[in-house]
Design a protein around this motif. Structure first.
Motif, mmCIF file in Angstrom:
data_model
loop_
_atom_site.group_PDB
_atom_site.id
_atom_site.type_symbol
_atom_site.label_atom_id
_atom_site.label_comp_id
_atom_site.label_asym_id
_atom_site.label_seq_id
_atom_site.Cartn_x
_atom_site.Cartn_y
_atom_site.Cartn_z
ATOM 1 N N CYS B 143 -9.983 -13.620 -10.913
ATOM 2 C CA CYS B 143 -10.026 -13.686 -9.448
ATOM 3 C C CYS B 143 -10.569 -12.385 -8.860
ATOM 4 O O CYS B 143 -10.029 -11.849 -7.884
ATOM 5 N N ALA B 144 -11.625 -11.862 -9.449
ATOM 6 C CA ALA B 144 -12.198 -10.604 -8.976
ATOM 7 C C ALA B 144 -12.514 -10.685 -7.485
ATOM 8 O O ALA B 144 -12.965 -11.714 -6.995
ATOM 9 N N GLY B 145 -12.232 -9.598 -6.774
ATOM 10 C CA GLY B 145 -12.581 -9.523 -5.365
ATOM 11 C C GLY B 145 -11.632 -10.241 -4.427
ATOM 12 O O GLY B 145 -11.848 -10.278 -3.220
ATOM 13 N N LYS B 146 -10.560 -10.829 -4.959
ATOM 14 C CA LYS B 146 -9.612 -11.551 -4.106
ATOM 15 C C LYS B 146 -8.613 -10.611 -3.441
ATOM 16 O O LYS B 146 -7.787 -11.049 -2.636
ATOM 17 N N GLY B 147 -8.636 -9.339 -3.807
ATOM 18 C CA GLY B 147 -7.694 -8.387 -3.205
ATOM 19 C C GLY B 147 -6.255 -8.763 -3.476
ATOM 20 O O GLY B 147 -5.390 -8.668 -2.607
ATOM 21 N N LEU B 148 -5.981 -9.205 -4.709
ATOM 22 C CA LEU B 148 -4.619 -9.583 -5.078
ATOM 23 C C LEU B 148 -3.739 -8.341 -5.152
ATOM 24 O O LEU B 148 -4.217 -7.257 -5.471
ATOM 25 N N LEU B 149 -2.457 -8.538 -4.885
ATOM 26 C CA LEU B 149 -1.492 -7.461 -5.122
ATOM 27 C C LEU B 149 -0.709 -7.854 -6.369
ATOM 28 O O LEU B 149 0.035 -8.833 -6.369
ATOM 29 N N CYS B 165 -6.952 -3.610 -12.363
ATOM 30 C CA CYS B 165 -7.059 -3.493 -10.902
ATOM 31 C C CYS B 165 -8.293 -2.674 -10.520
ATOM 32 O O CYS B 165 -8.956 -2.960 -9.522
ATOM 33 N N VAL B 166 -8.586 -1.633 -11.322
ATOM 34 C CA VAL B 166 -9.770 -0.827 -11.051
ATOM 35 C C VAL B 166 -11.023 -1.679 -11.272
ATOM 36 O O VAL B 166 -11.927 -1.726 -10.433
ATOM 37 N N ALA B 167 -11.043 -2.390 -12.392
ATOM 38 C CA ALA B 167 -12.241 -3.150 -12.764
ATOM 39 C C ALA B 167 -12.531 -4.290 -11.794
ATOM 40 O O ALA B 167 -13.693 -4.590 -11.510
ATOM 41 N N TYR B 168 -11.483 -4.932 -11.301
ATOM 42 C CA TYR B 168 -11.707 -6.148 -10.496
ATOM 43 C C TYR B 168 -11.259 -5.993 -9.040
ATOM 44 O O TYR B 168 -11.031 -6.971 -8.340
ATOM 45 N N ARG B 171 -5.034 -4.815 -6.064
ATOM 46 C CA ARG B 171 -4.038 -3.797 -5.695
ATOM 47 C C ARG B 171 -2.860 -3.896 -6.674
ATOM 48 O O ARG B 171 -2.616 -4.956 -7.237
ATOM 49 N N VAL B 172 -2.107 -2.800 -6.814
ATOM 50 C CA VAL B 172 -1.037 -2.815 -7.816
ATOM 51 C C VAL B 172 0.333 -2.463 -7.209
ATOM 52 O O VAL B 172 0.426 -1.643 -6.301
ATOM 53 N N ILE B 173 1.354 -3.139 -7.719
ATOM 54 C CA ILE B 173 2.740 -2.835 -7.346
ATOM 55 C C ILE B 173 3.297 -1.893 -8.402
ATOM 56 O O ILE B 173 3.373 -2.250 -9.573
ATOM 57 N N ALA B 174 3.662 -0.673 -7.986
ATOM 58 C CA ALA B 174 4.152 0.335 -8.930
ATOM 59 C C ALA B 174 5.666 0.368 -8.873
ATOM 60 O O ALA B 174 6.252 0.796 -7.884
ATOM 61 N N GLN B 175 6.296 -0.112 -9.949
ATOM 62 C CA GLN B 175 7.752 -0.252 -9.918
ATOM 63 C C GLN B 175 8.476 0.790 -10.764
ATOM 64 O O GLN B 175 8.148 1.015 -11.926
ATOM 65 N N THR B 176 9.476 1.417 -10.143
ATOM 66 C CA THR B 176 10.335 2.362 -10.851
ATOM 67 C C THR B 176 11.773 2.070 -10.447
ATOM 68 O O THR B 176 12.007 1.571 -9.350
ATOM 69 N N PRO B 177 12.731 2.378 -11.333
ATOM 70 C CA PRO B 177 14.114 1.980 -11.043
ATOM 71 C C PRO B 177 14.867 2.955 -10.146
ATOM 72 O O PRO B 177 15.495 3.891 -10.633
ATOM 73 N N LEU B 178 14.832 2.747 -8.844
ATOM 74 C CA LEU B 178 15.657 3.476 -7.874
ATOM 75 C C LEU B 178 15.651 4.984 -8.084
ATOM 76 O O LEU B 178 16.694 5.616 -8.166
ATOM 77 N N ASP B 179 14.473 5.553 -8.170
ATOM 78 C CA ASP B 179 14.365 6.965 -8.467
ATOM 79 C C ASP B 179 13.128 7.518 -7.760
ATOM 80 O O ASP B 179 11.998 7.161 -8.088
ATOM 81 N N ASP B 198 -5.091 3.883 -1.757
ATOM 82 C CA ASP B 198 -4.918 2.687 -0.934
ATOM 83 C C ASP B 198 -4.997 1.398 -1.764
ATOM 84 O O ASP B 198 -5.198 0.314 -1.230
ATOM 85 N N GLN B 199 -4.821 1.556 -3.081
ATOM 86 C CA GLN B 199 -4.709 0.368 -3.940
ATOM 87 C C GLN B 199 -3.296 0.245 -4.515
ATOM 88 O O GLN B 199 -3.048 -0.600 -5.358
ATOM 89 N N ILE B 200 -2.386 1.120 -4.058
ATOM 90 C CA ILE B 200 -1.050 1.163 -4.675
ATOM 91 C C ILE B 200 0.029 0.860 -3.637
ATOM 92 O O ILE B 200 -0.043 1.306 -2.498
ATOM 93 N N VAL B 201 1.017 0.087 -4.058
ATOM 94 C CA VAL B 201 2.189 -0.185 -3.231
ATOM 95 C C VAL B 201 3.421 0.189 -4.056
ATOM 96 O O VAL B 201 3.509 -0.169 -5.232
ATOM 97 N N ILE B 202 4.360 0.927 -3.440
ATOM 98 C CA ILE B 202 5.540 1.399 -4.171
ATOM 99 C C ILE B 202 6.636 0.330 -4.156
ATOM 100 O O ILE B 202 7.009 -0.168 -3.102
ATOM 101 N N ASP B 203 7.159 0.008 -5.339
ATOM 102 C CA ASP B 203 8.311 -0.892 -5.452
ATOM 103 C C ASP B 203 9.469 -0.094 -6.044
ATOM 104 O O ASP B 203 9.539 0.125 -7.244
ATOM 105 N N PRO B 204 10.385 0.381 -5.182
ATOM 106 C CA PRO B 204 11.463 1.227 -5.706
ATOM 107 C C PRO B 204 12.587 0.416 -6.324
ATOM 108 O O PRO B 204 13.607 0.966 -6.693
ATOM 109 N N LEU B 205 12.436 -0.865 -6.460
ATOM 110 C CA LEU B 205 13.401 -1.808 -7.012
ATOM 111 C C LEU B 205 14.468 -2.108 -5.965
ATOM 112 O O LEU B 205 15.153 -1.213 -5.511
ATOM 113 N N SER B 206 14.566 -3.352 -5.601
ATOM 114 C CA SER B 206 15.482 -3.729 -4.528
ATOM 115 C C SER B 206 16.736 -4.404 -5.058
ATOM 116 O O SER B 206 16.658 -5.277 -5.901
#
Lengths: 456, 304
Positions: B143-149, B165-168, B171-179, B198-206
């Motif tokens: 799905c290149a170019g679809k701007g998926l997260l 994500c770089v090649a296609y 965007r990426v969800i970067a997950q770390t455990p509450l830290d 602007d291709q990264i979204v932080i997921d601090p774990l909910s």
């Protein structure tokens, strides 16, 4: 910002006159700095220094108490903008609105509801603590009848009196003064009546104005008249305004040392929301965003409980881990053949494990050992959850008397202590459980089958 | 005493991340102040809600009063269309956690949904690093170019996911455990792999209300403060909160759907107030309710 004794000393007369009861001015300065003596003890102290010290020794957000005795609501005394900076101290009071235009049956039902809806969680009692009584009919007699009904039917609830007519407030206050109610609203229109009519300056009063700027002169007037138990209402029109106003009020008190706004606040989701669920979410936002009192129109079990849990979460002291009581918890009515799981008393560990155990539907025992709130790995690495402490806990827990087998499931993260623990508990067979709680249902089902097989 | 409002101006600014394909893209982040502090800064993009669709089995959201979400279509693409039509949702989140099908089958189903709708799509993988590092690049490539997260990328598998994500251009969800520190560290590593901020979204774990929600709440506040007050570039990515599964596995939600909706709604709102820029919800009822709060009570009238 604490004041230093040496800074005070520089500004004292330095005569060592001993009239304060101490041999030197230096000694007196030290006592002042720690709050053990009041500036008044020195007859020669400069007025400006006296005020400065008094200011520094009082918390930036004043403590306001509504109600009396053990059930009294304490609000204010907050020290931070963000809970991780220290902690939030006094959870906001939740108030249920009742107006004097409601029928007798409706009023009774609401009073009963408030008293009935009490919950226990992690050893804490959760409830809404206030009834907000509103004069809406315009008839003083009706309002007084409502207050009287509440006095007789709700013996412990704190009371907020709401009336546009100041004489209604005054009359209502007269009959419930010993319950220490909050009077609301004091406005530009009735402030002079309030100053003249309220003999008791310790009466908690809610001051209302259009915006923070308008609020300030009213508070100034009330403070110079001797009122100190003040609650602020900047009349925010929606949630985004409320976030702004609540933030700016707390910031003024904490960051600018602006004492006229150093008071807790009162907010009214009941007047901002049309529907019950909407009201719940507005109240939820105000719990997170600094409100001191939150008045709602609806309370149901399914809406009050999540709000109370949220309030507990937000006001949990981040410096101390949440714990549950050390004991053997019975899950799904276990019998003597039921499997036994052991873990630590960190509340989140307990919640994760017990909810998976419940979900498994397998009757079982959960032994919770006091590890001072540390999770499994942290407790193990500090020796609080090691073979010797576990063995001594298992012996004192009394679990052995409840079961006809000797199988104990320990957390997967401490698999390495299995051998040692078997030495400490020679009668027991130690089973290494899963690392994640999500694996518990499958594990319990297997254990149950094994125990049934060996039992038959 | 003269009152002067204590206005704070922050030196940092949150990155604006664009999700989705050209015409129907959605922007998140971009603010230079704390959540809803429009009295002291600019917040160009209000927080967004995404509604999740499970790639295998759909839940039944029947509830007495609040509309009908029973007998939902079992085909994810049909459900996506129903949600778009009936709720006007702007973003879909495909969830793979617990799906007991092969990775190829997961990818096939995901691609089918992506082709069927033209709104932004979040691919929230299985959470099992070994599976996600195969699944996510596969979807990214097709799905290149679809701007998926896509995510969650964790420290165990971020390389494979970042490379895709770089090649296609996803965007990426970067997950770390509450830290907070681990979140920053992972962002640094992702940037090293060639991703733009602007291709990264932080997921601090909910975590859910009552189950550690306050930990997530404070981690989000700390990330936002680091980004805005201290102008920490590696903390300026928008924040995502994936709360649906966490909320709906609690016994409080399971025993009473109305209570469950409020459980999820309160969790969502708390995280939005703490700084989440996008929240993934499970129940369409919660979606409606929370969206109503956002548009009716949390939209700055003067700013629009």
């Amino acid at each position: 910002m604490p004041i230093k004794g040496t800074d005070i000393q520089k500004r004292l007369p330095g005569t060592n006159c001993k009239e304060c009861g101490l041999p030197t001015c230096f000694g007196f300065a030290m006592k002042l700095a720690t709050g053990k003596l009041k500036p008044d003890a020195c007859p020669y102290i400069a007025q400006s220094l006296r005020e400065e010290i008094e200011n520094l020794l009082t918390p930036p957000v004043k403590l306001v108490v509504i109600g009396t005795g053990e059930q009294a609501l304490n609000i204010g005394e907050e020290e931070v903008m963000f809970r991780h900076e220290k902690t939030f101290f006094h959870p906001p009071g939740l108030a249920l609105l009742i107006s004097d235009t409601e029928t007798d049956a409706e009023i009774t039902a609401k009073i009963d509801k408030l008293q009935e809806l009490q919950f226990k969680r992690v050893g804490m009692e959760l409830r809404a603590e206030l009834l907000a009584l509103q004069s809406l009919s315009g008839e003083k007699a009706k309002f007084i009848a409502l207050v009287e009904k509440v006095l007789s039917q709700a013996a412990t609830a704190g009371i907020v009196l709401i009336a546009k007519q100041f004489d209604h407030l005054l009359a209502a206050q007269e009959i419930c003064n010993d319950r220490k109610p909050l009077l609301y609203p004091i406005t530009a229109a009735n402030i002079d009546d309030a100053i003249a009519g309220l003999n008791e300056r310790a009466t908690p009063i809610g001051v209302q104005a259009e915006g923070i700027e308008e609020l300030v002169p009213l508070v100034e007037k009330l403070r110079s008249a001797g009122f100190e138990q003040i609650v602020l209402d900047p009349s925010s029109k929606n949630l985004i305004e409320a976030i702004r106003d609540q933030t700016l009020i707390r910031r003024a008190a904490l960051k600018k040392d602006f004492r006229l706004l150093g008071f807790p606040t009162i907010t009214f989701p009941c007047f901002l929301a049309k529907e019950a669920q909407e009201e719940v979410l507005l109240a939820a936002s105000l719990i997170a965003k600094y409100a001191g009192i939150i008045v709602v129109r609806n309370i149901k079990r399914h809406s009050l409980f999540p709000l109370l849990v949220e309030r507990m979460n937000i006001y949990t002291d981040p410096r101390r881990p949440m714990t549950v009581e050390e004991k053997v918890y019975e899950i799904n009515s276990p019998d003597a053949a039921a499997p036994v799981i052991l873990t630590t008393n960190f509340a989140l560990t307990y919640f994760a494990v017990s909810s998976e155990m419940e979900a498994s539907k397998v009757p079982s025992f959960l032994c919770i050992q006091n590890t001072e709130g540390l999770c499994v790995l942290a407790a193990w690495s500090t020796g609080k959850f090691a073979a010797d402490t576990i063995a001594s806990y298992i012996k004192r827990s009394g679990i052995a008397d409840k079961i006809n087998h000797r199988n104990l499931i320990i957390p997967g993260y401490v698999a390495q202590i299995k051998g040692e623990l078997e030495e400490e508990l020679p009668d027991w067979q130690i089973i290494v459980g899963t690392r994640e709680a999500s694996g518990i249902p499958a594990l319990l089902k297997r254990q149950k089958q094994l125990l049934e097989l060996s039992g038959s | 005493m003269v009152y002067q409002p204590a206005i704070d101006i922050y030196s940092g600014k949150i990155e604006e991340v664009i999700l989705g394909p050209g015409g129907n893209s959605v922007r998140i982040g971009g603010e230079d102040t704390l959540p809803f502090h429009s009295f002291e800064g600019v917040l160009p993009n209000p927080p967004k809600l995404a509604l999740e669709i499970c790639i295998t089995k759909q839940a039944d959201w029947t509830e007495e009063k609040a509309g009908d979400f029973s007998n939902l279509p079992s085909e994810p693409a049909d459900l996506a269309k129903k949600y778009i039509e009936e709720l006007g949702i702007e973003i879909i989140a495909l969830q793979f956690a617990g799906a007991a099908i092969s990775i190829d089958e997961m990818a096939k189903r995901a691609i089918k949904v992506i082709k069927a709708v033209d709104i932004p799509i979040i691919i929230y993988g299985t959470g099992v690093s070994e599976q996600d590092q195969i699944l996510l690049p596969q979807i990214a490539a097709t799905c290149a170019g679809k701007g998926l997260l896509l995510g969650p990328a964790k420290k165990e598998n971020y390389r494979e996911i970042a490379a895709a994500c770089v090649a296609y251009d996803q965007r990426v969800i970067a997950q770390t455990p509450l830290d907070v520190n681990a979140a920053k560290q992972l962002n640094i590593m992702l940037i090293k792999e060639g991703l733009a901020a602007d291709q990264i979204v932080i997921d601090p774990l909910s975590s859910a209300l009552g189950y550690g929600m306050e930990y997530t709440y404070s981690v989000m506040e700390r990330i936002k403060l680091a980004a805005l007050v201290h102008n920490d570039k590696m903390m300026q990515m928008p924040i995502i909160a994936n709360i649906g599964a966490e909320c709906w596995k609690t016994k409080e939600a399971k025993e009473d759907i109305t209570q469950g909706v409020l459980w999820e709604g309160i969790t969502a709102l708390c995280f939005i107030l703490a700084g989440a820029n996008i929240v993934l919800l499970k129940s369409p009822h919660t979606y409606k309710l929370t969206q109503q709060i956002l548009s009716k009570h949390l939209t700055d009238v003067e700013a629009n």
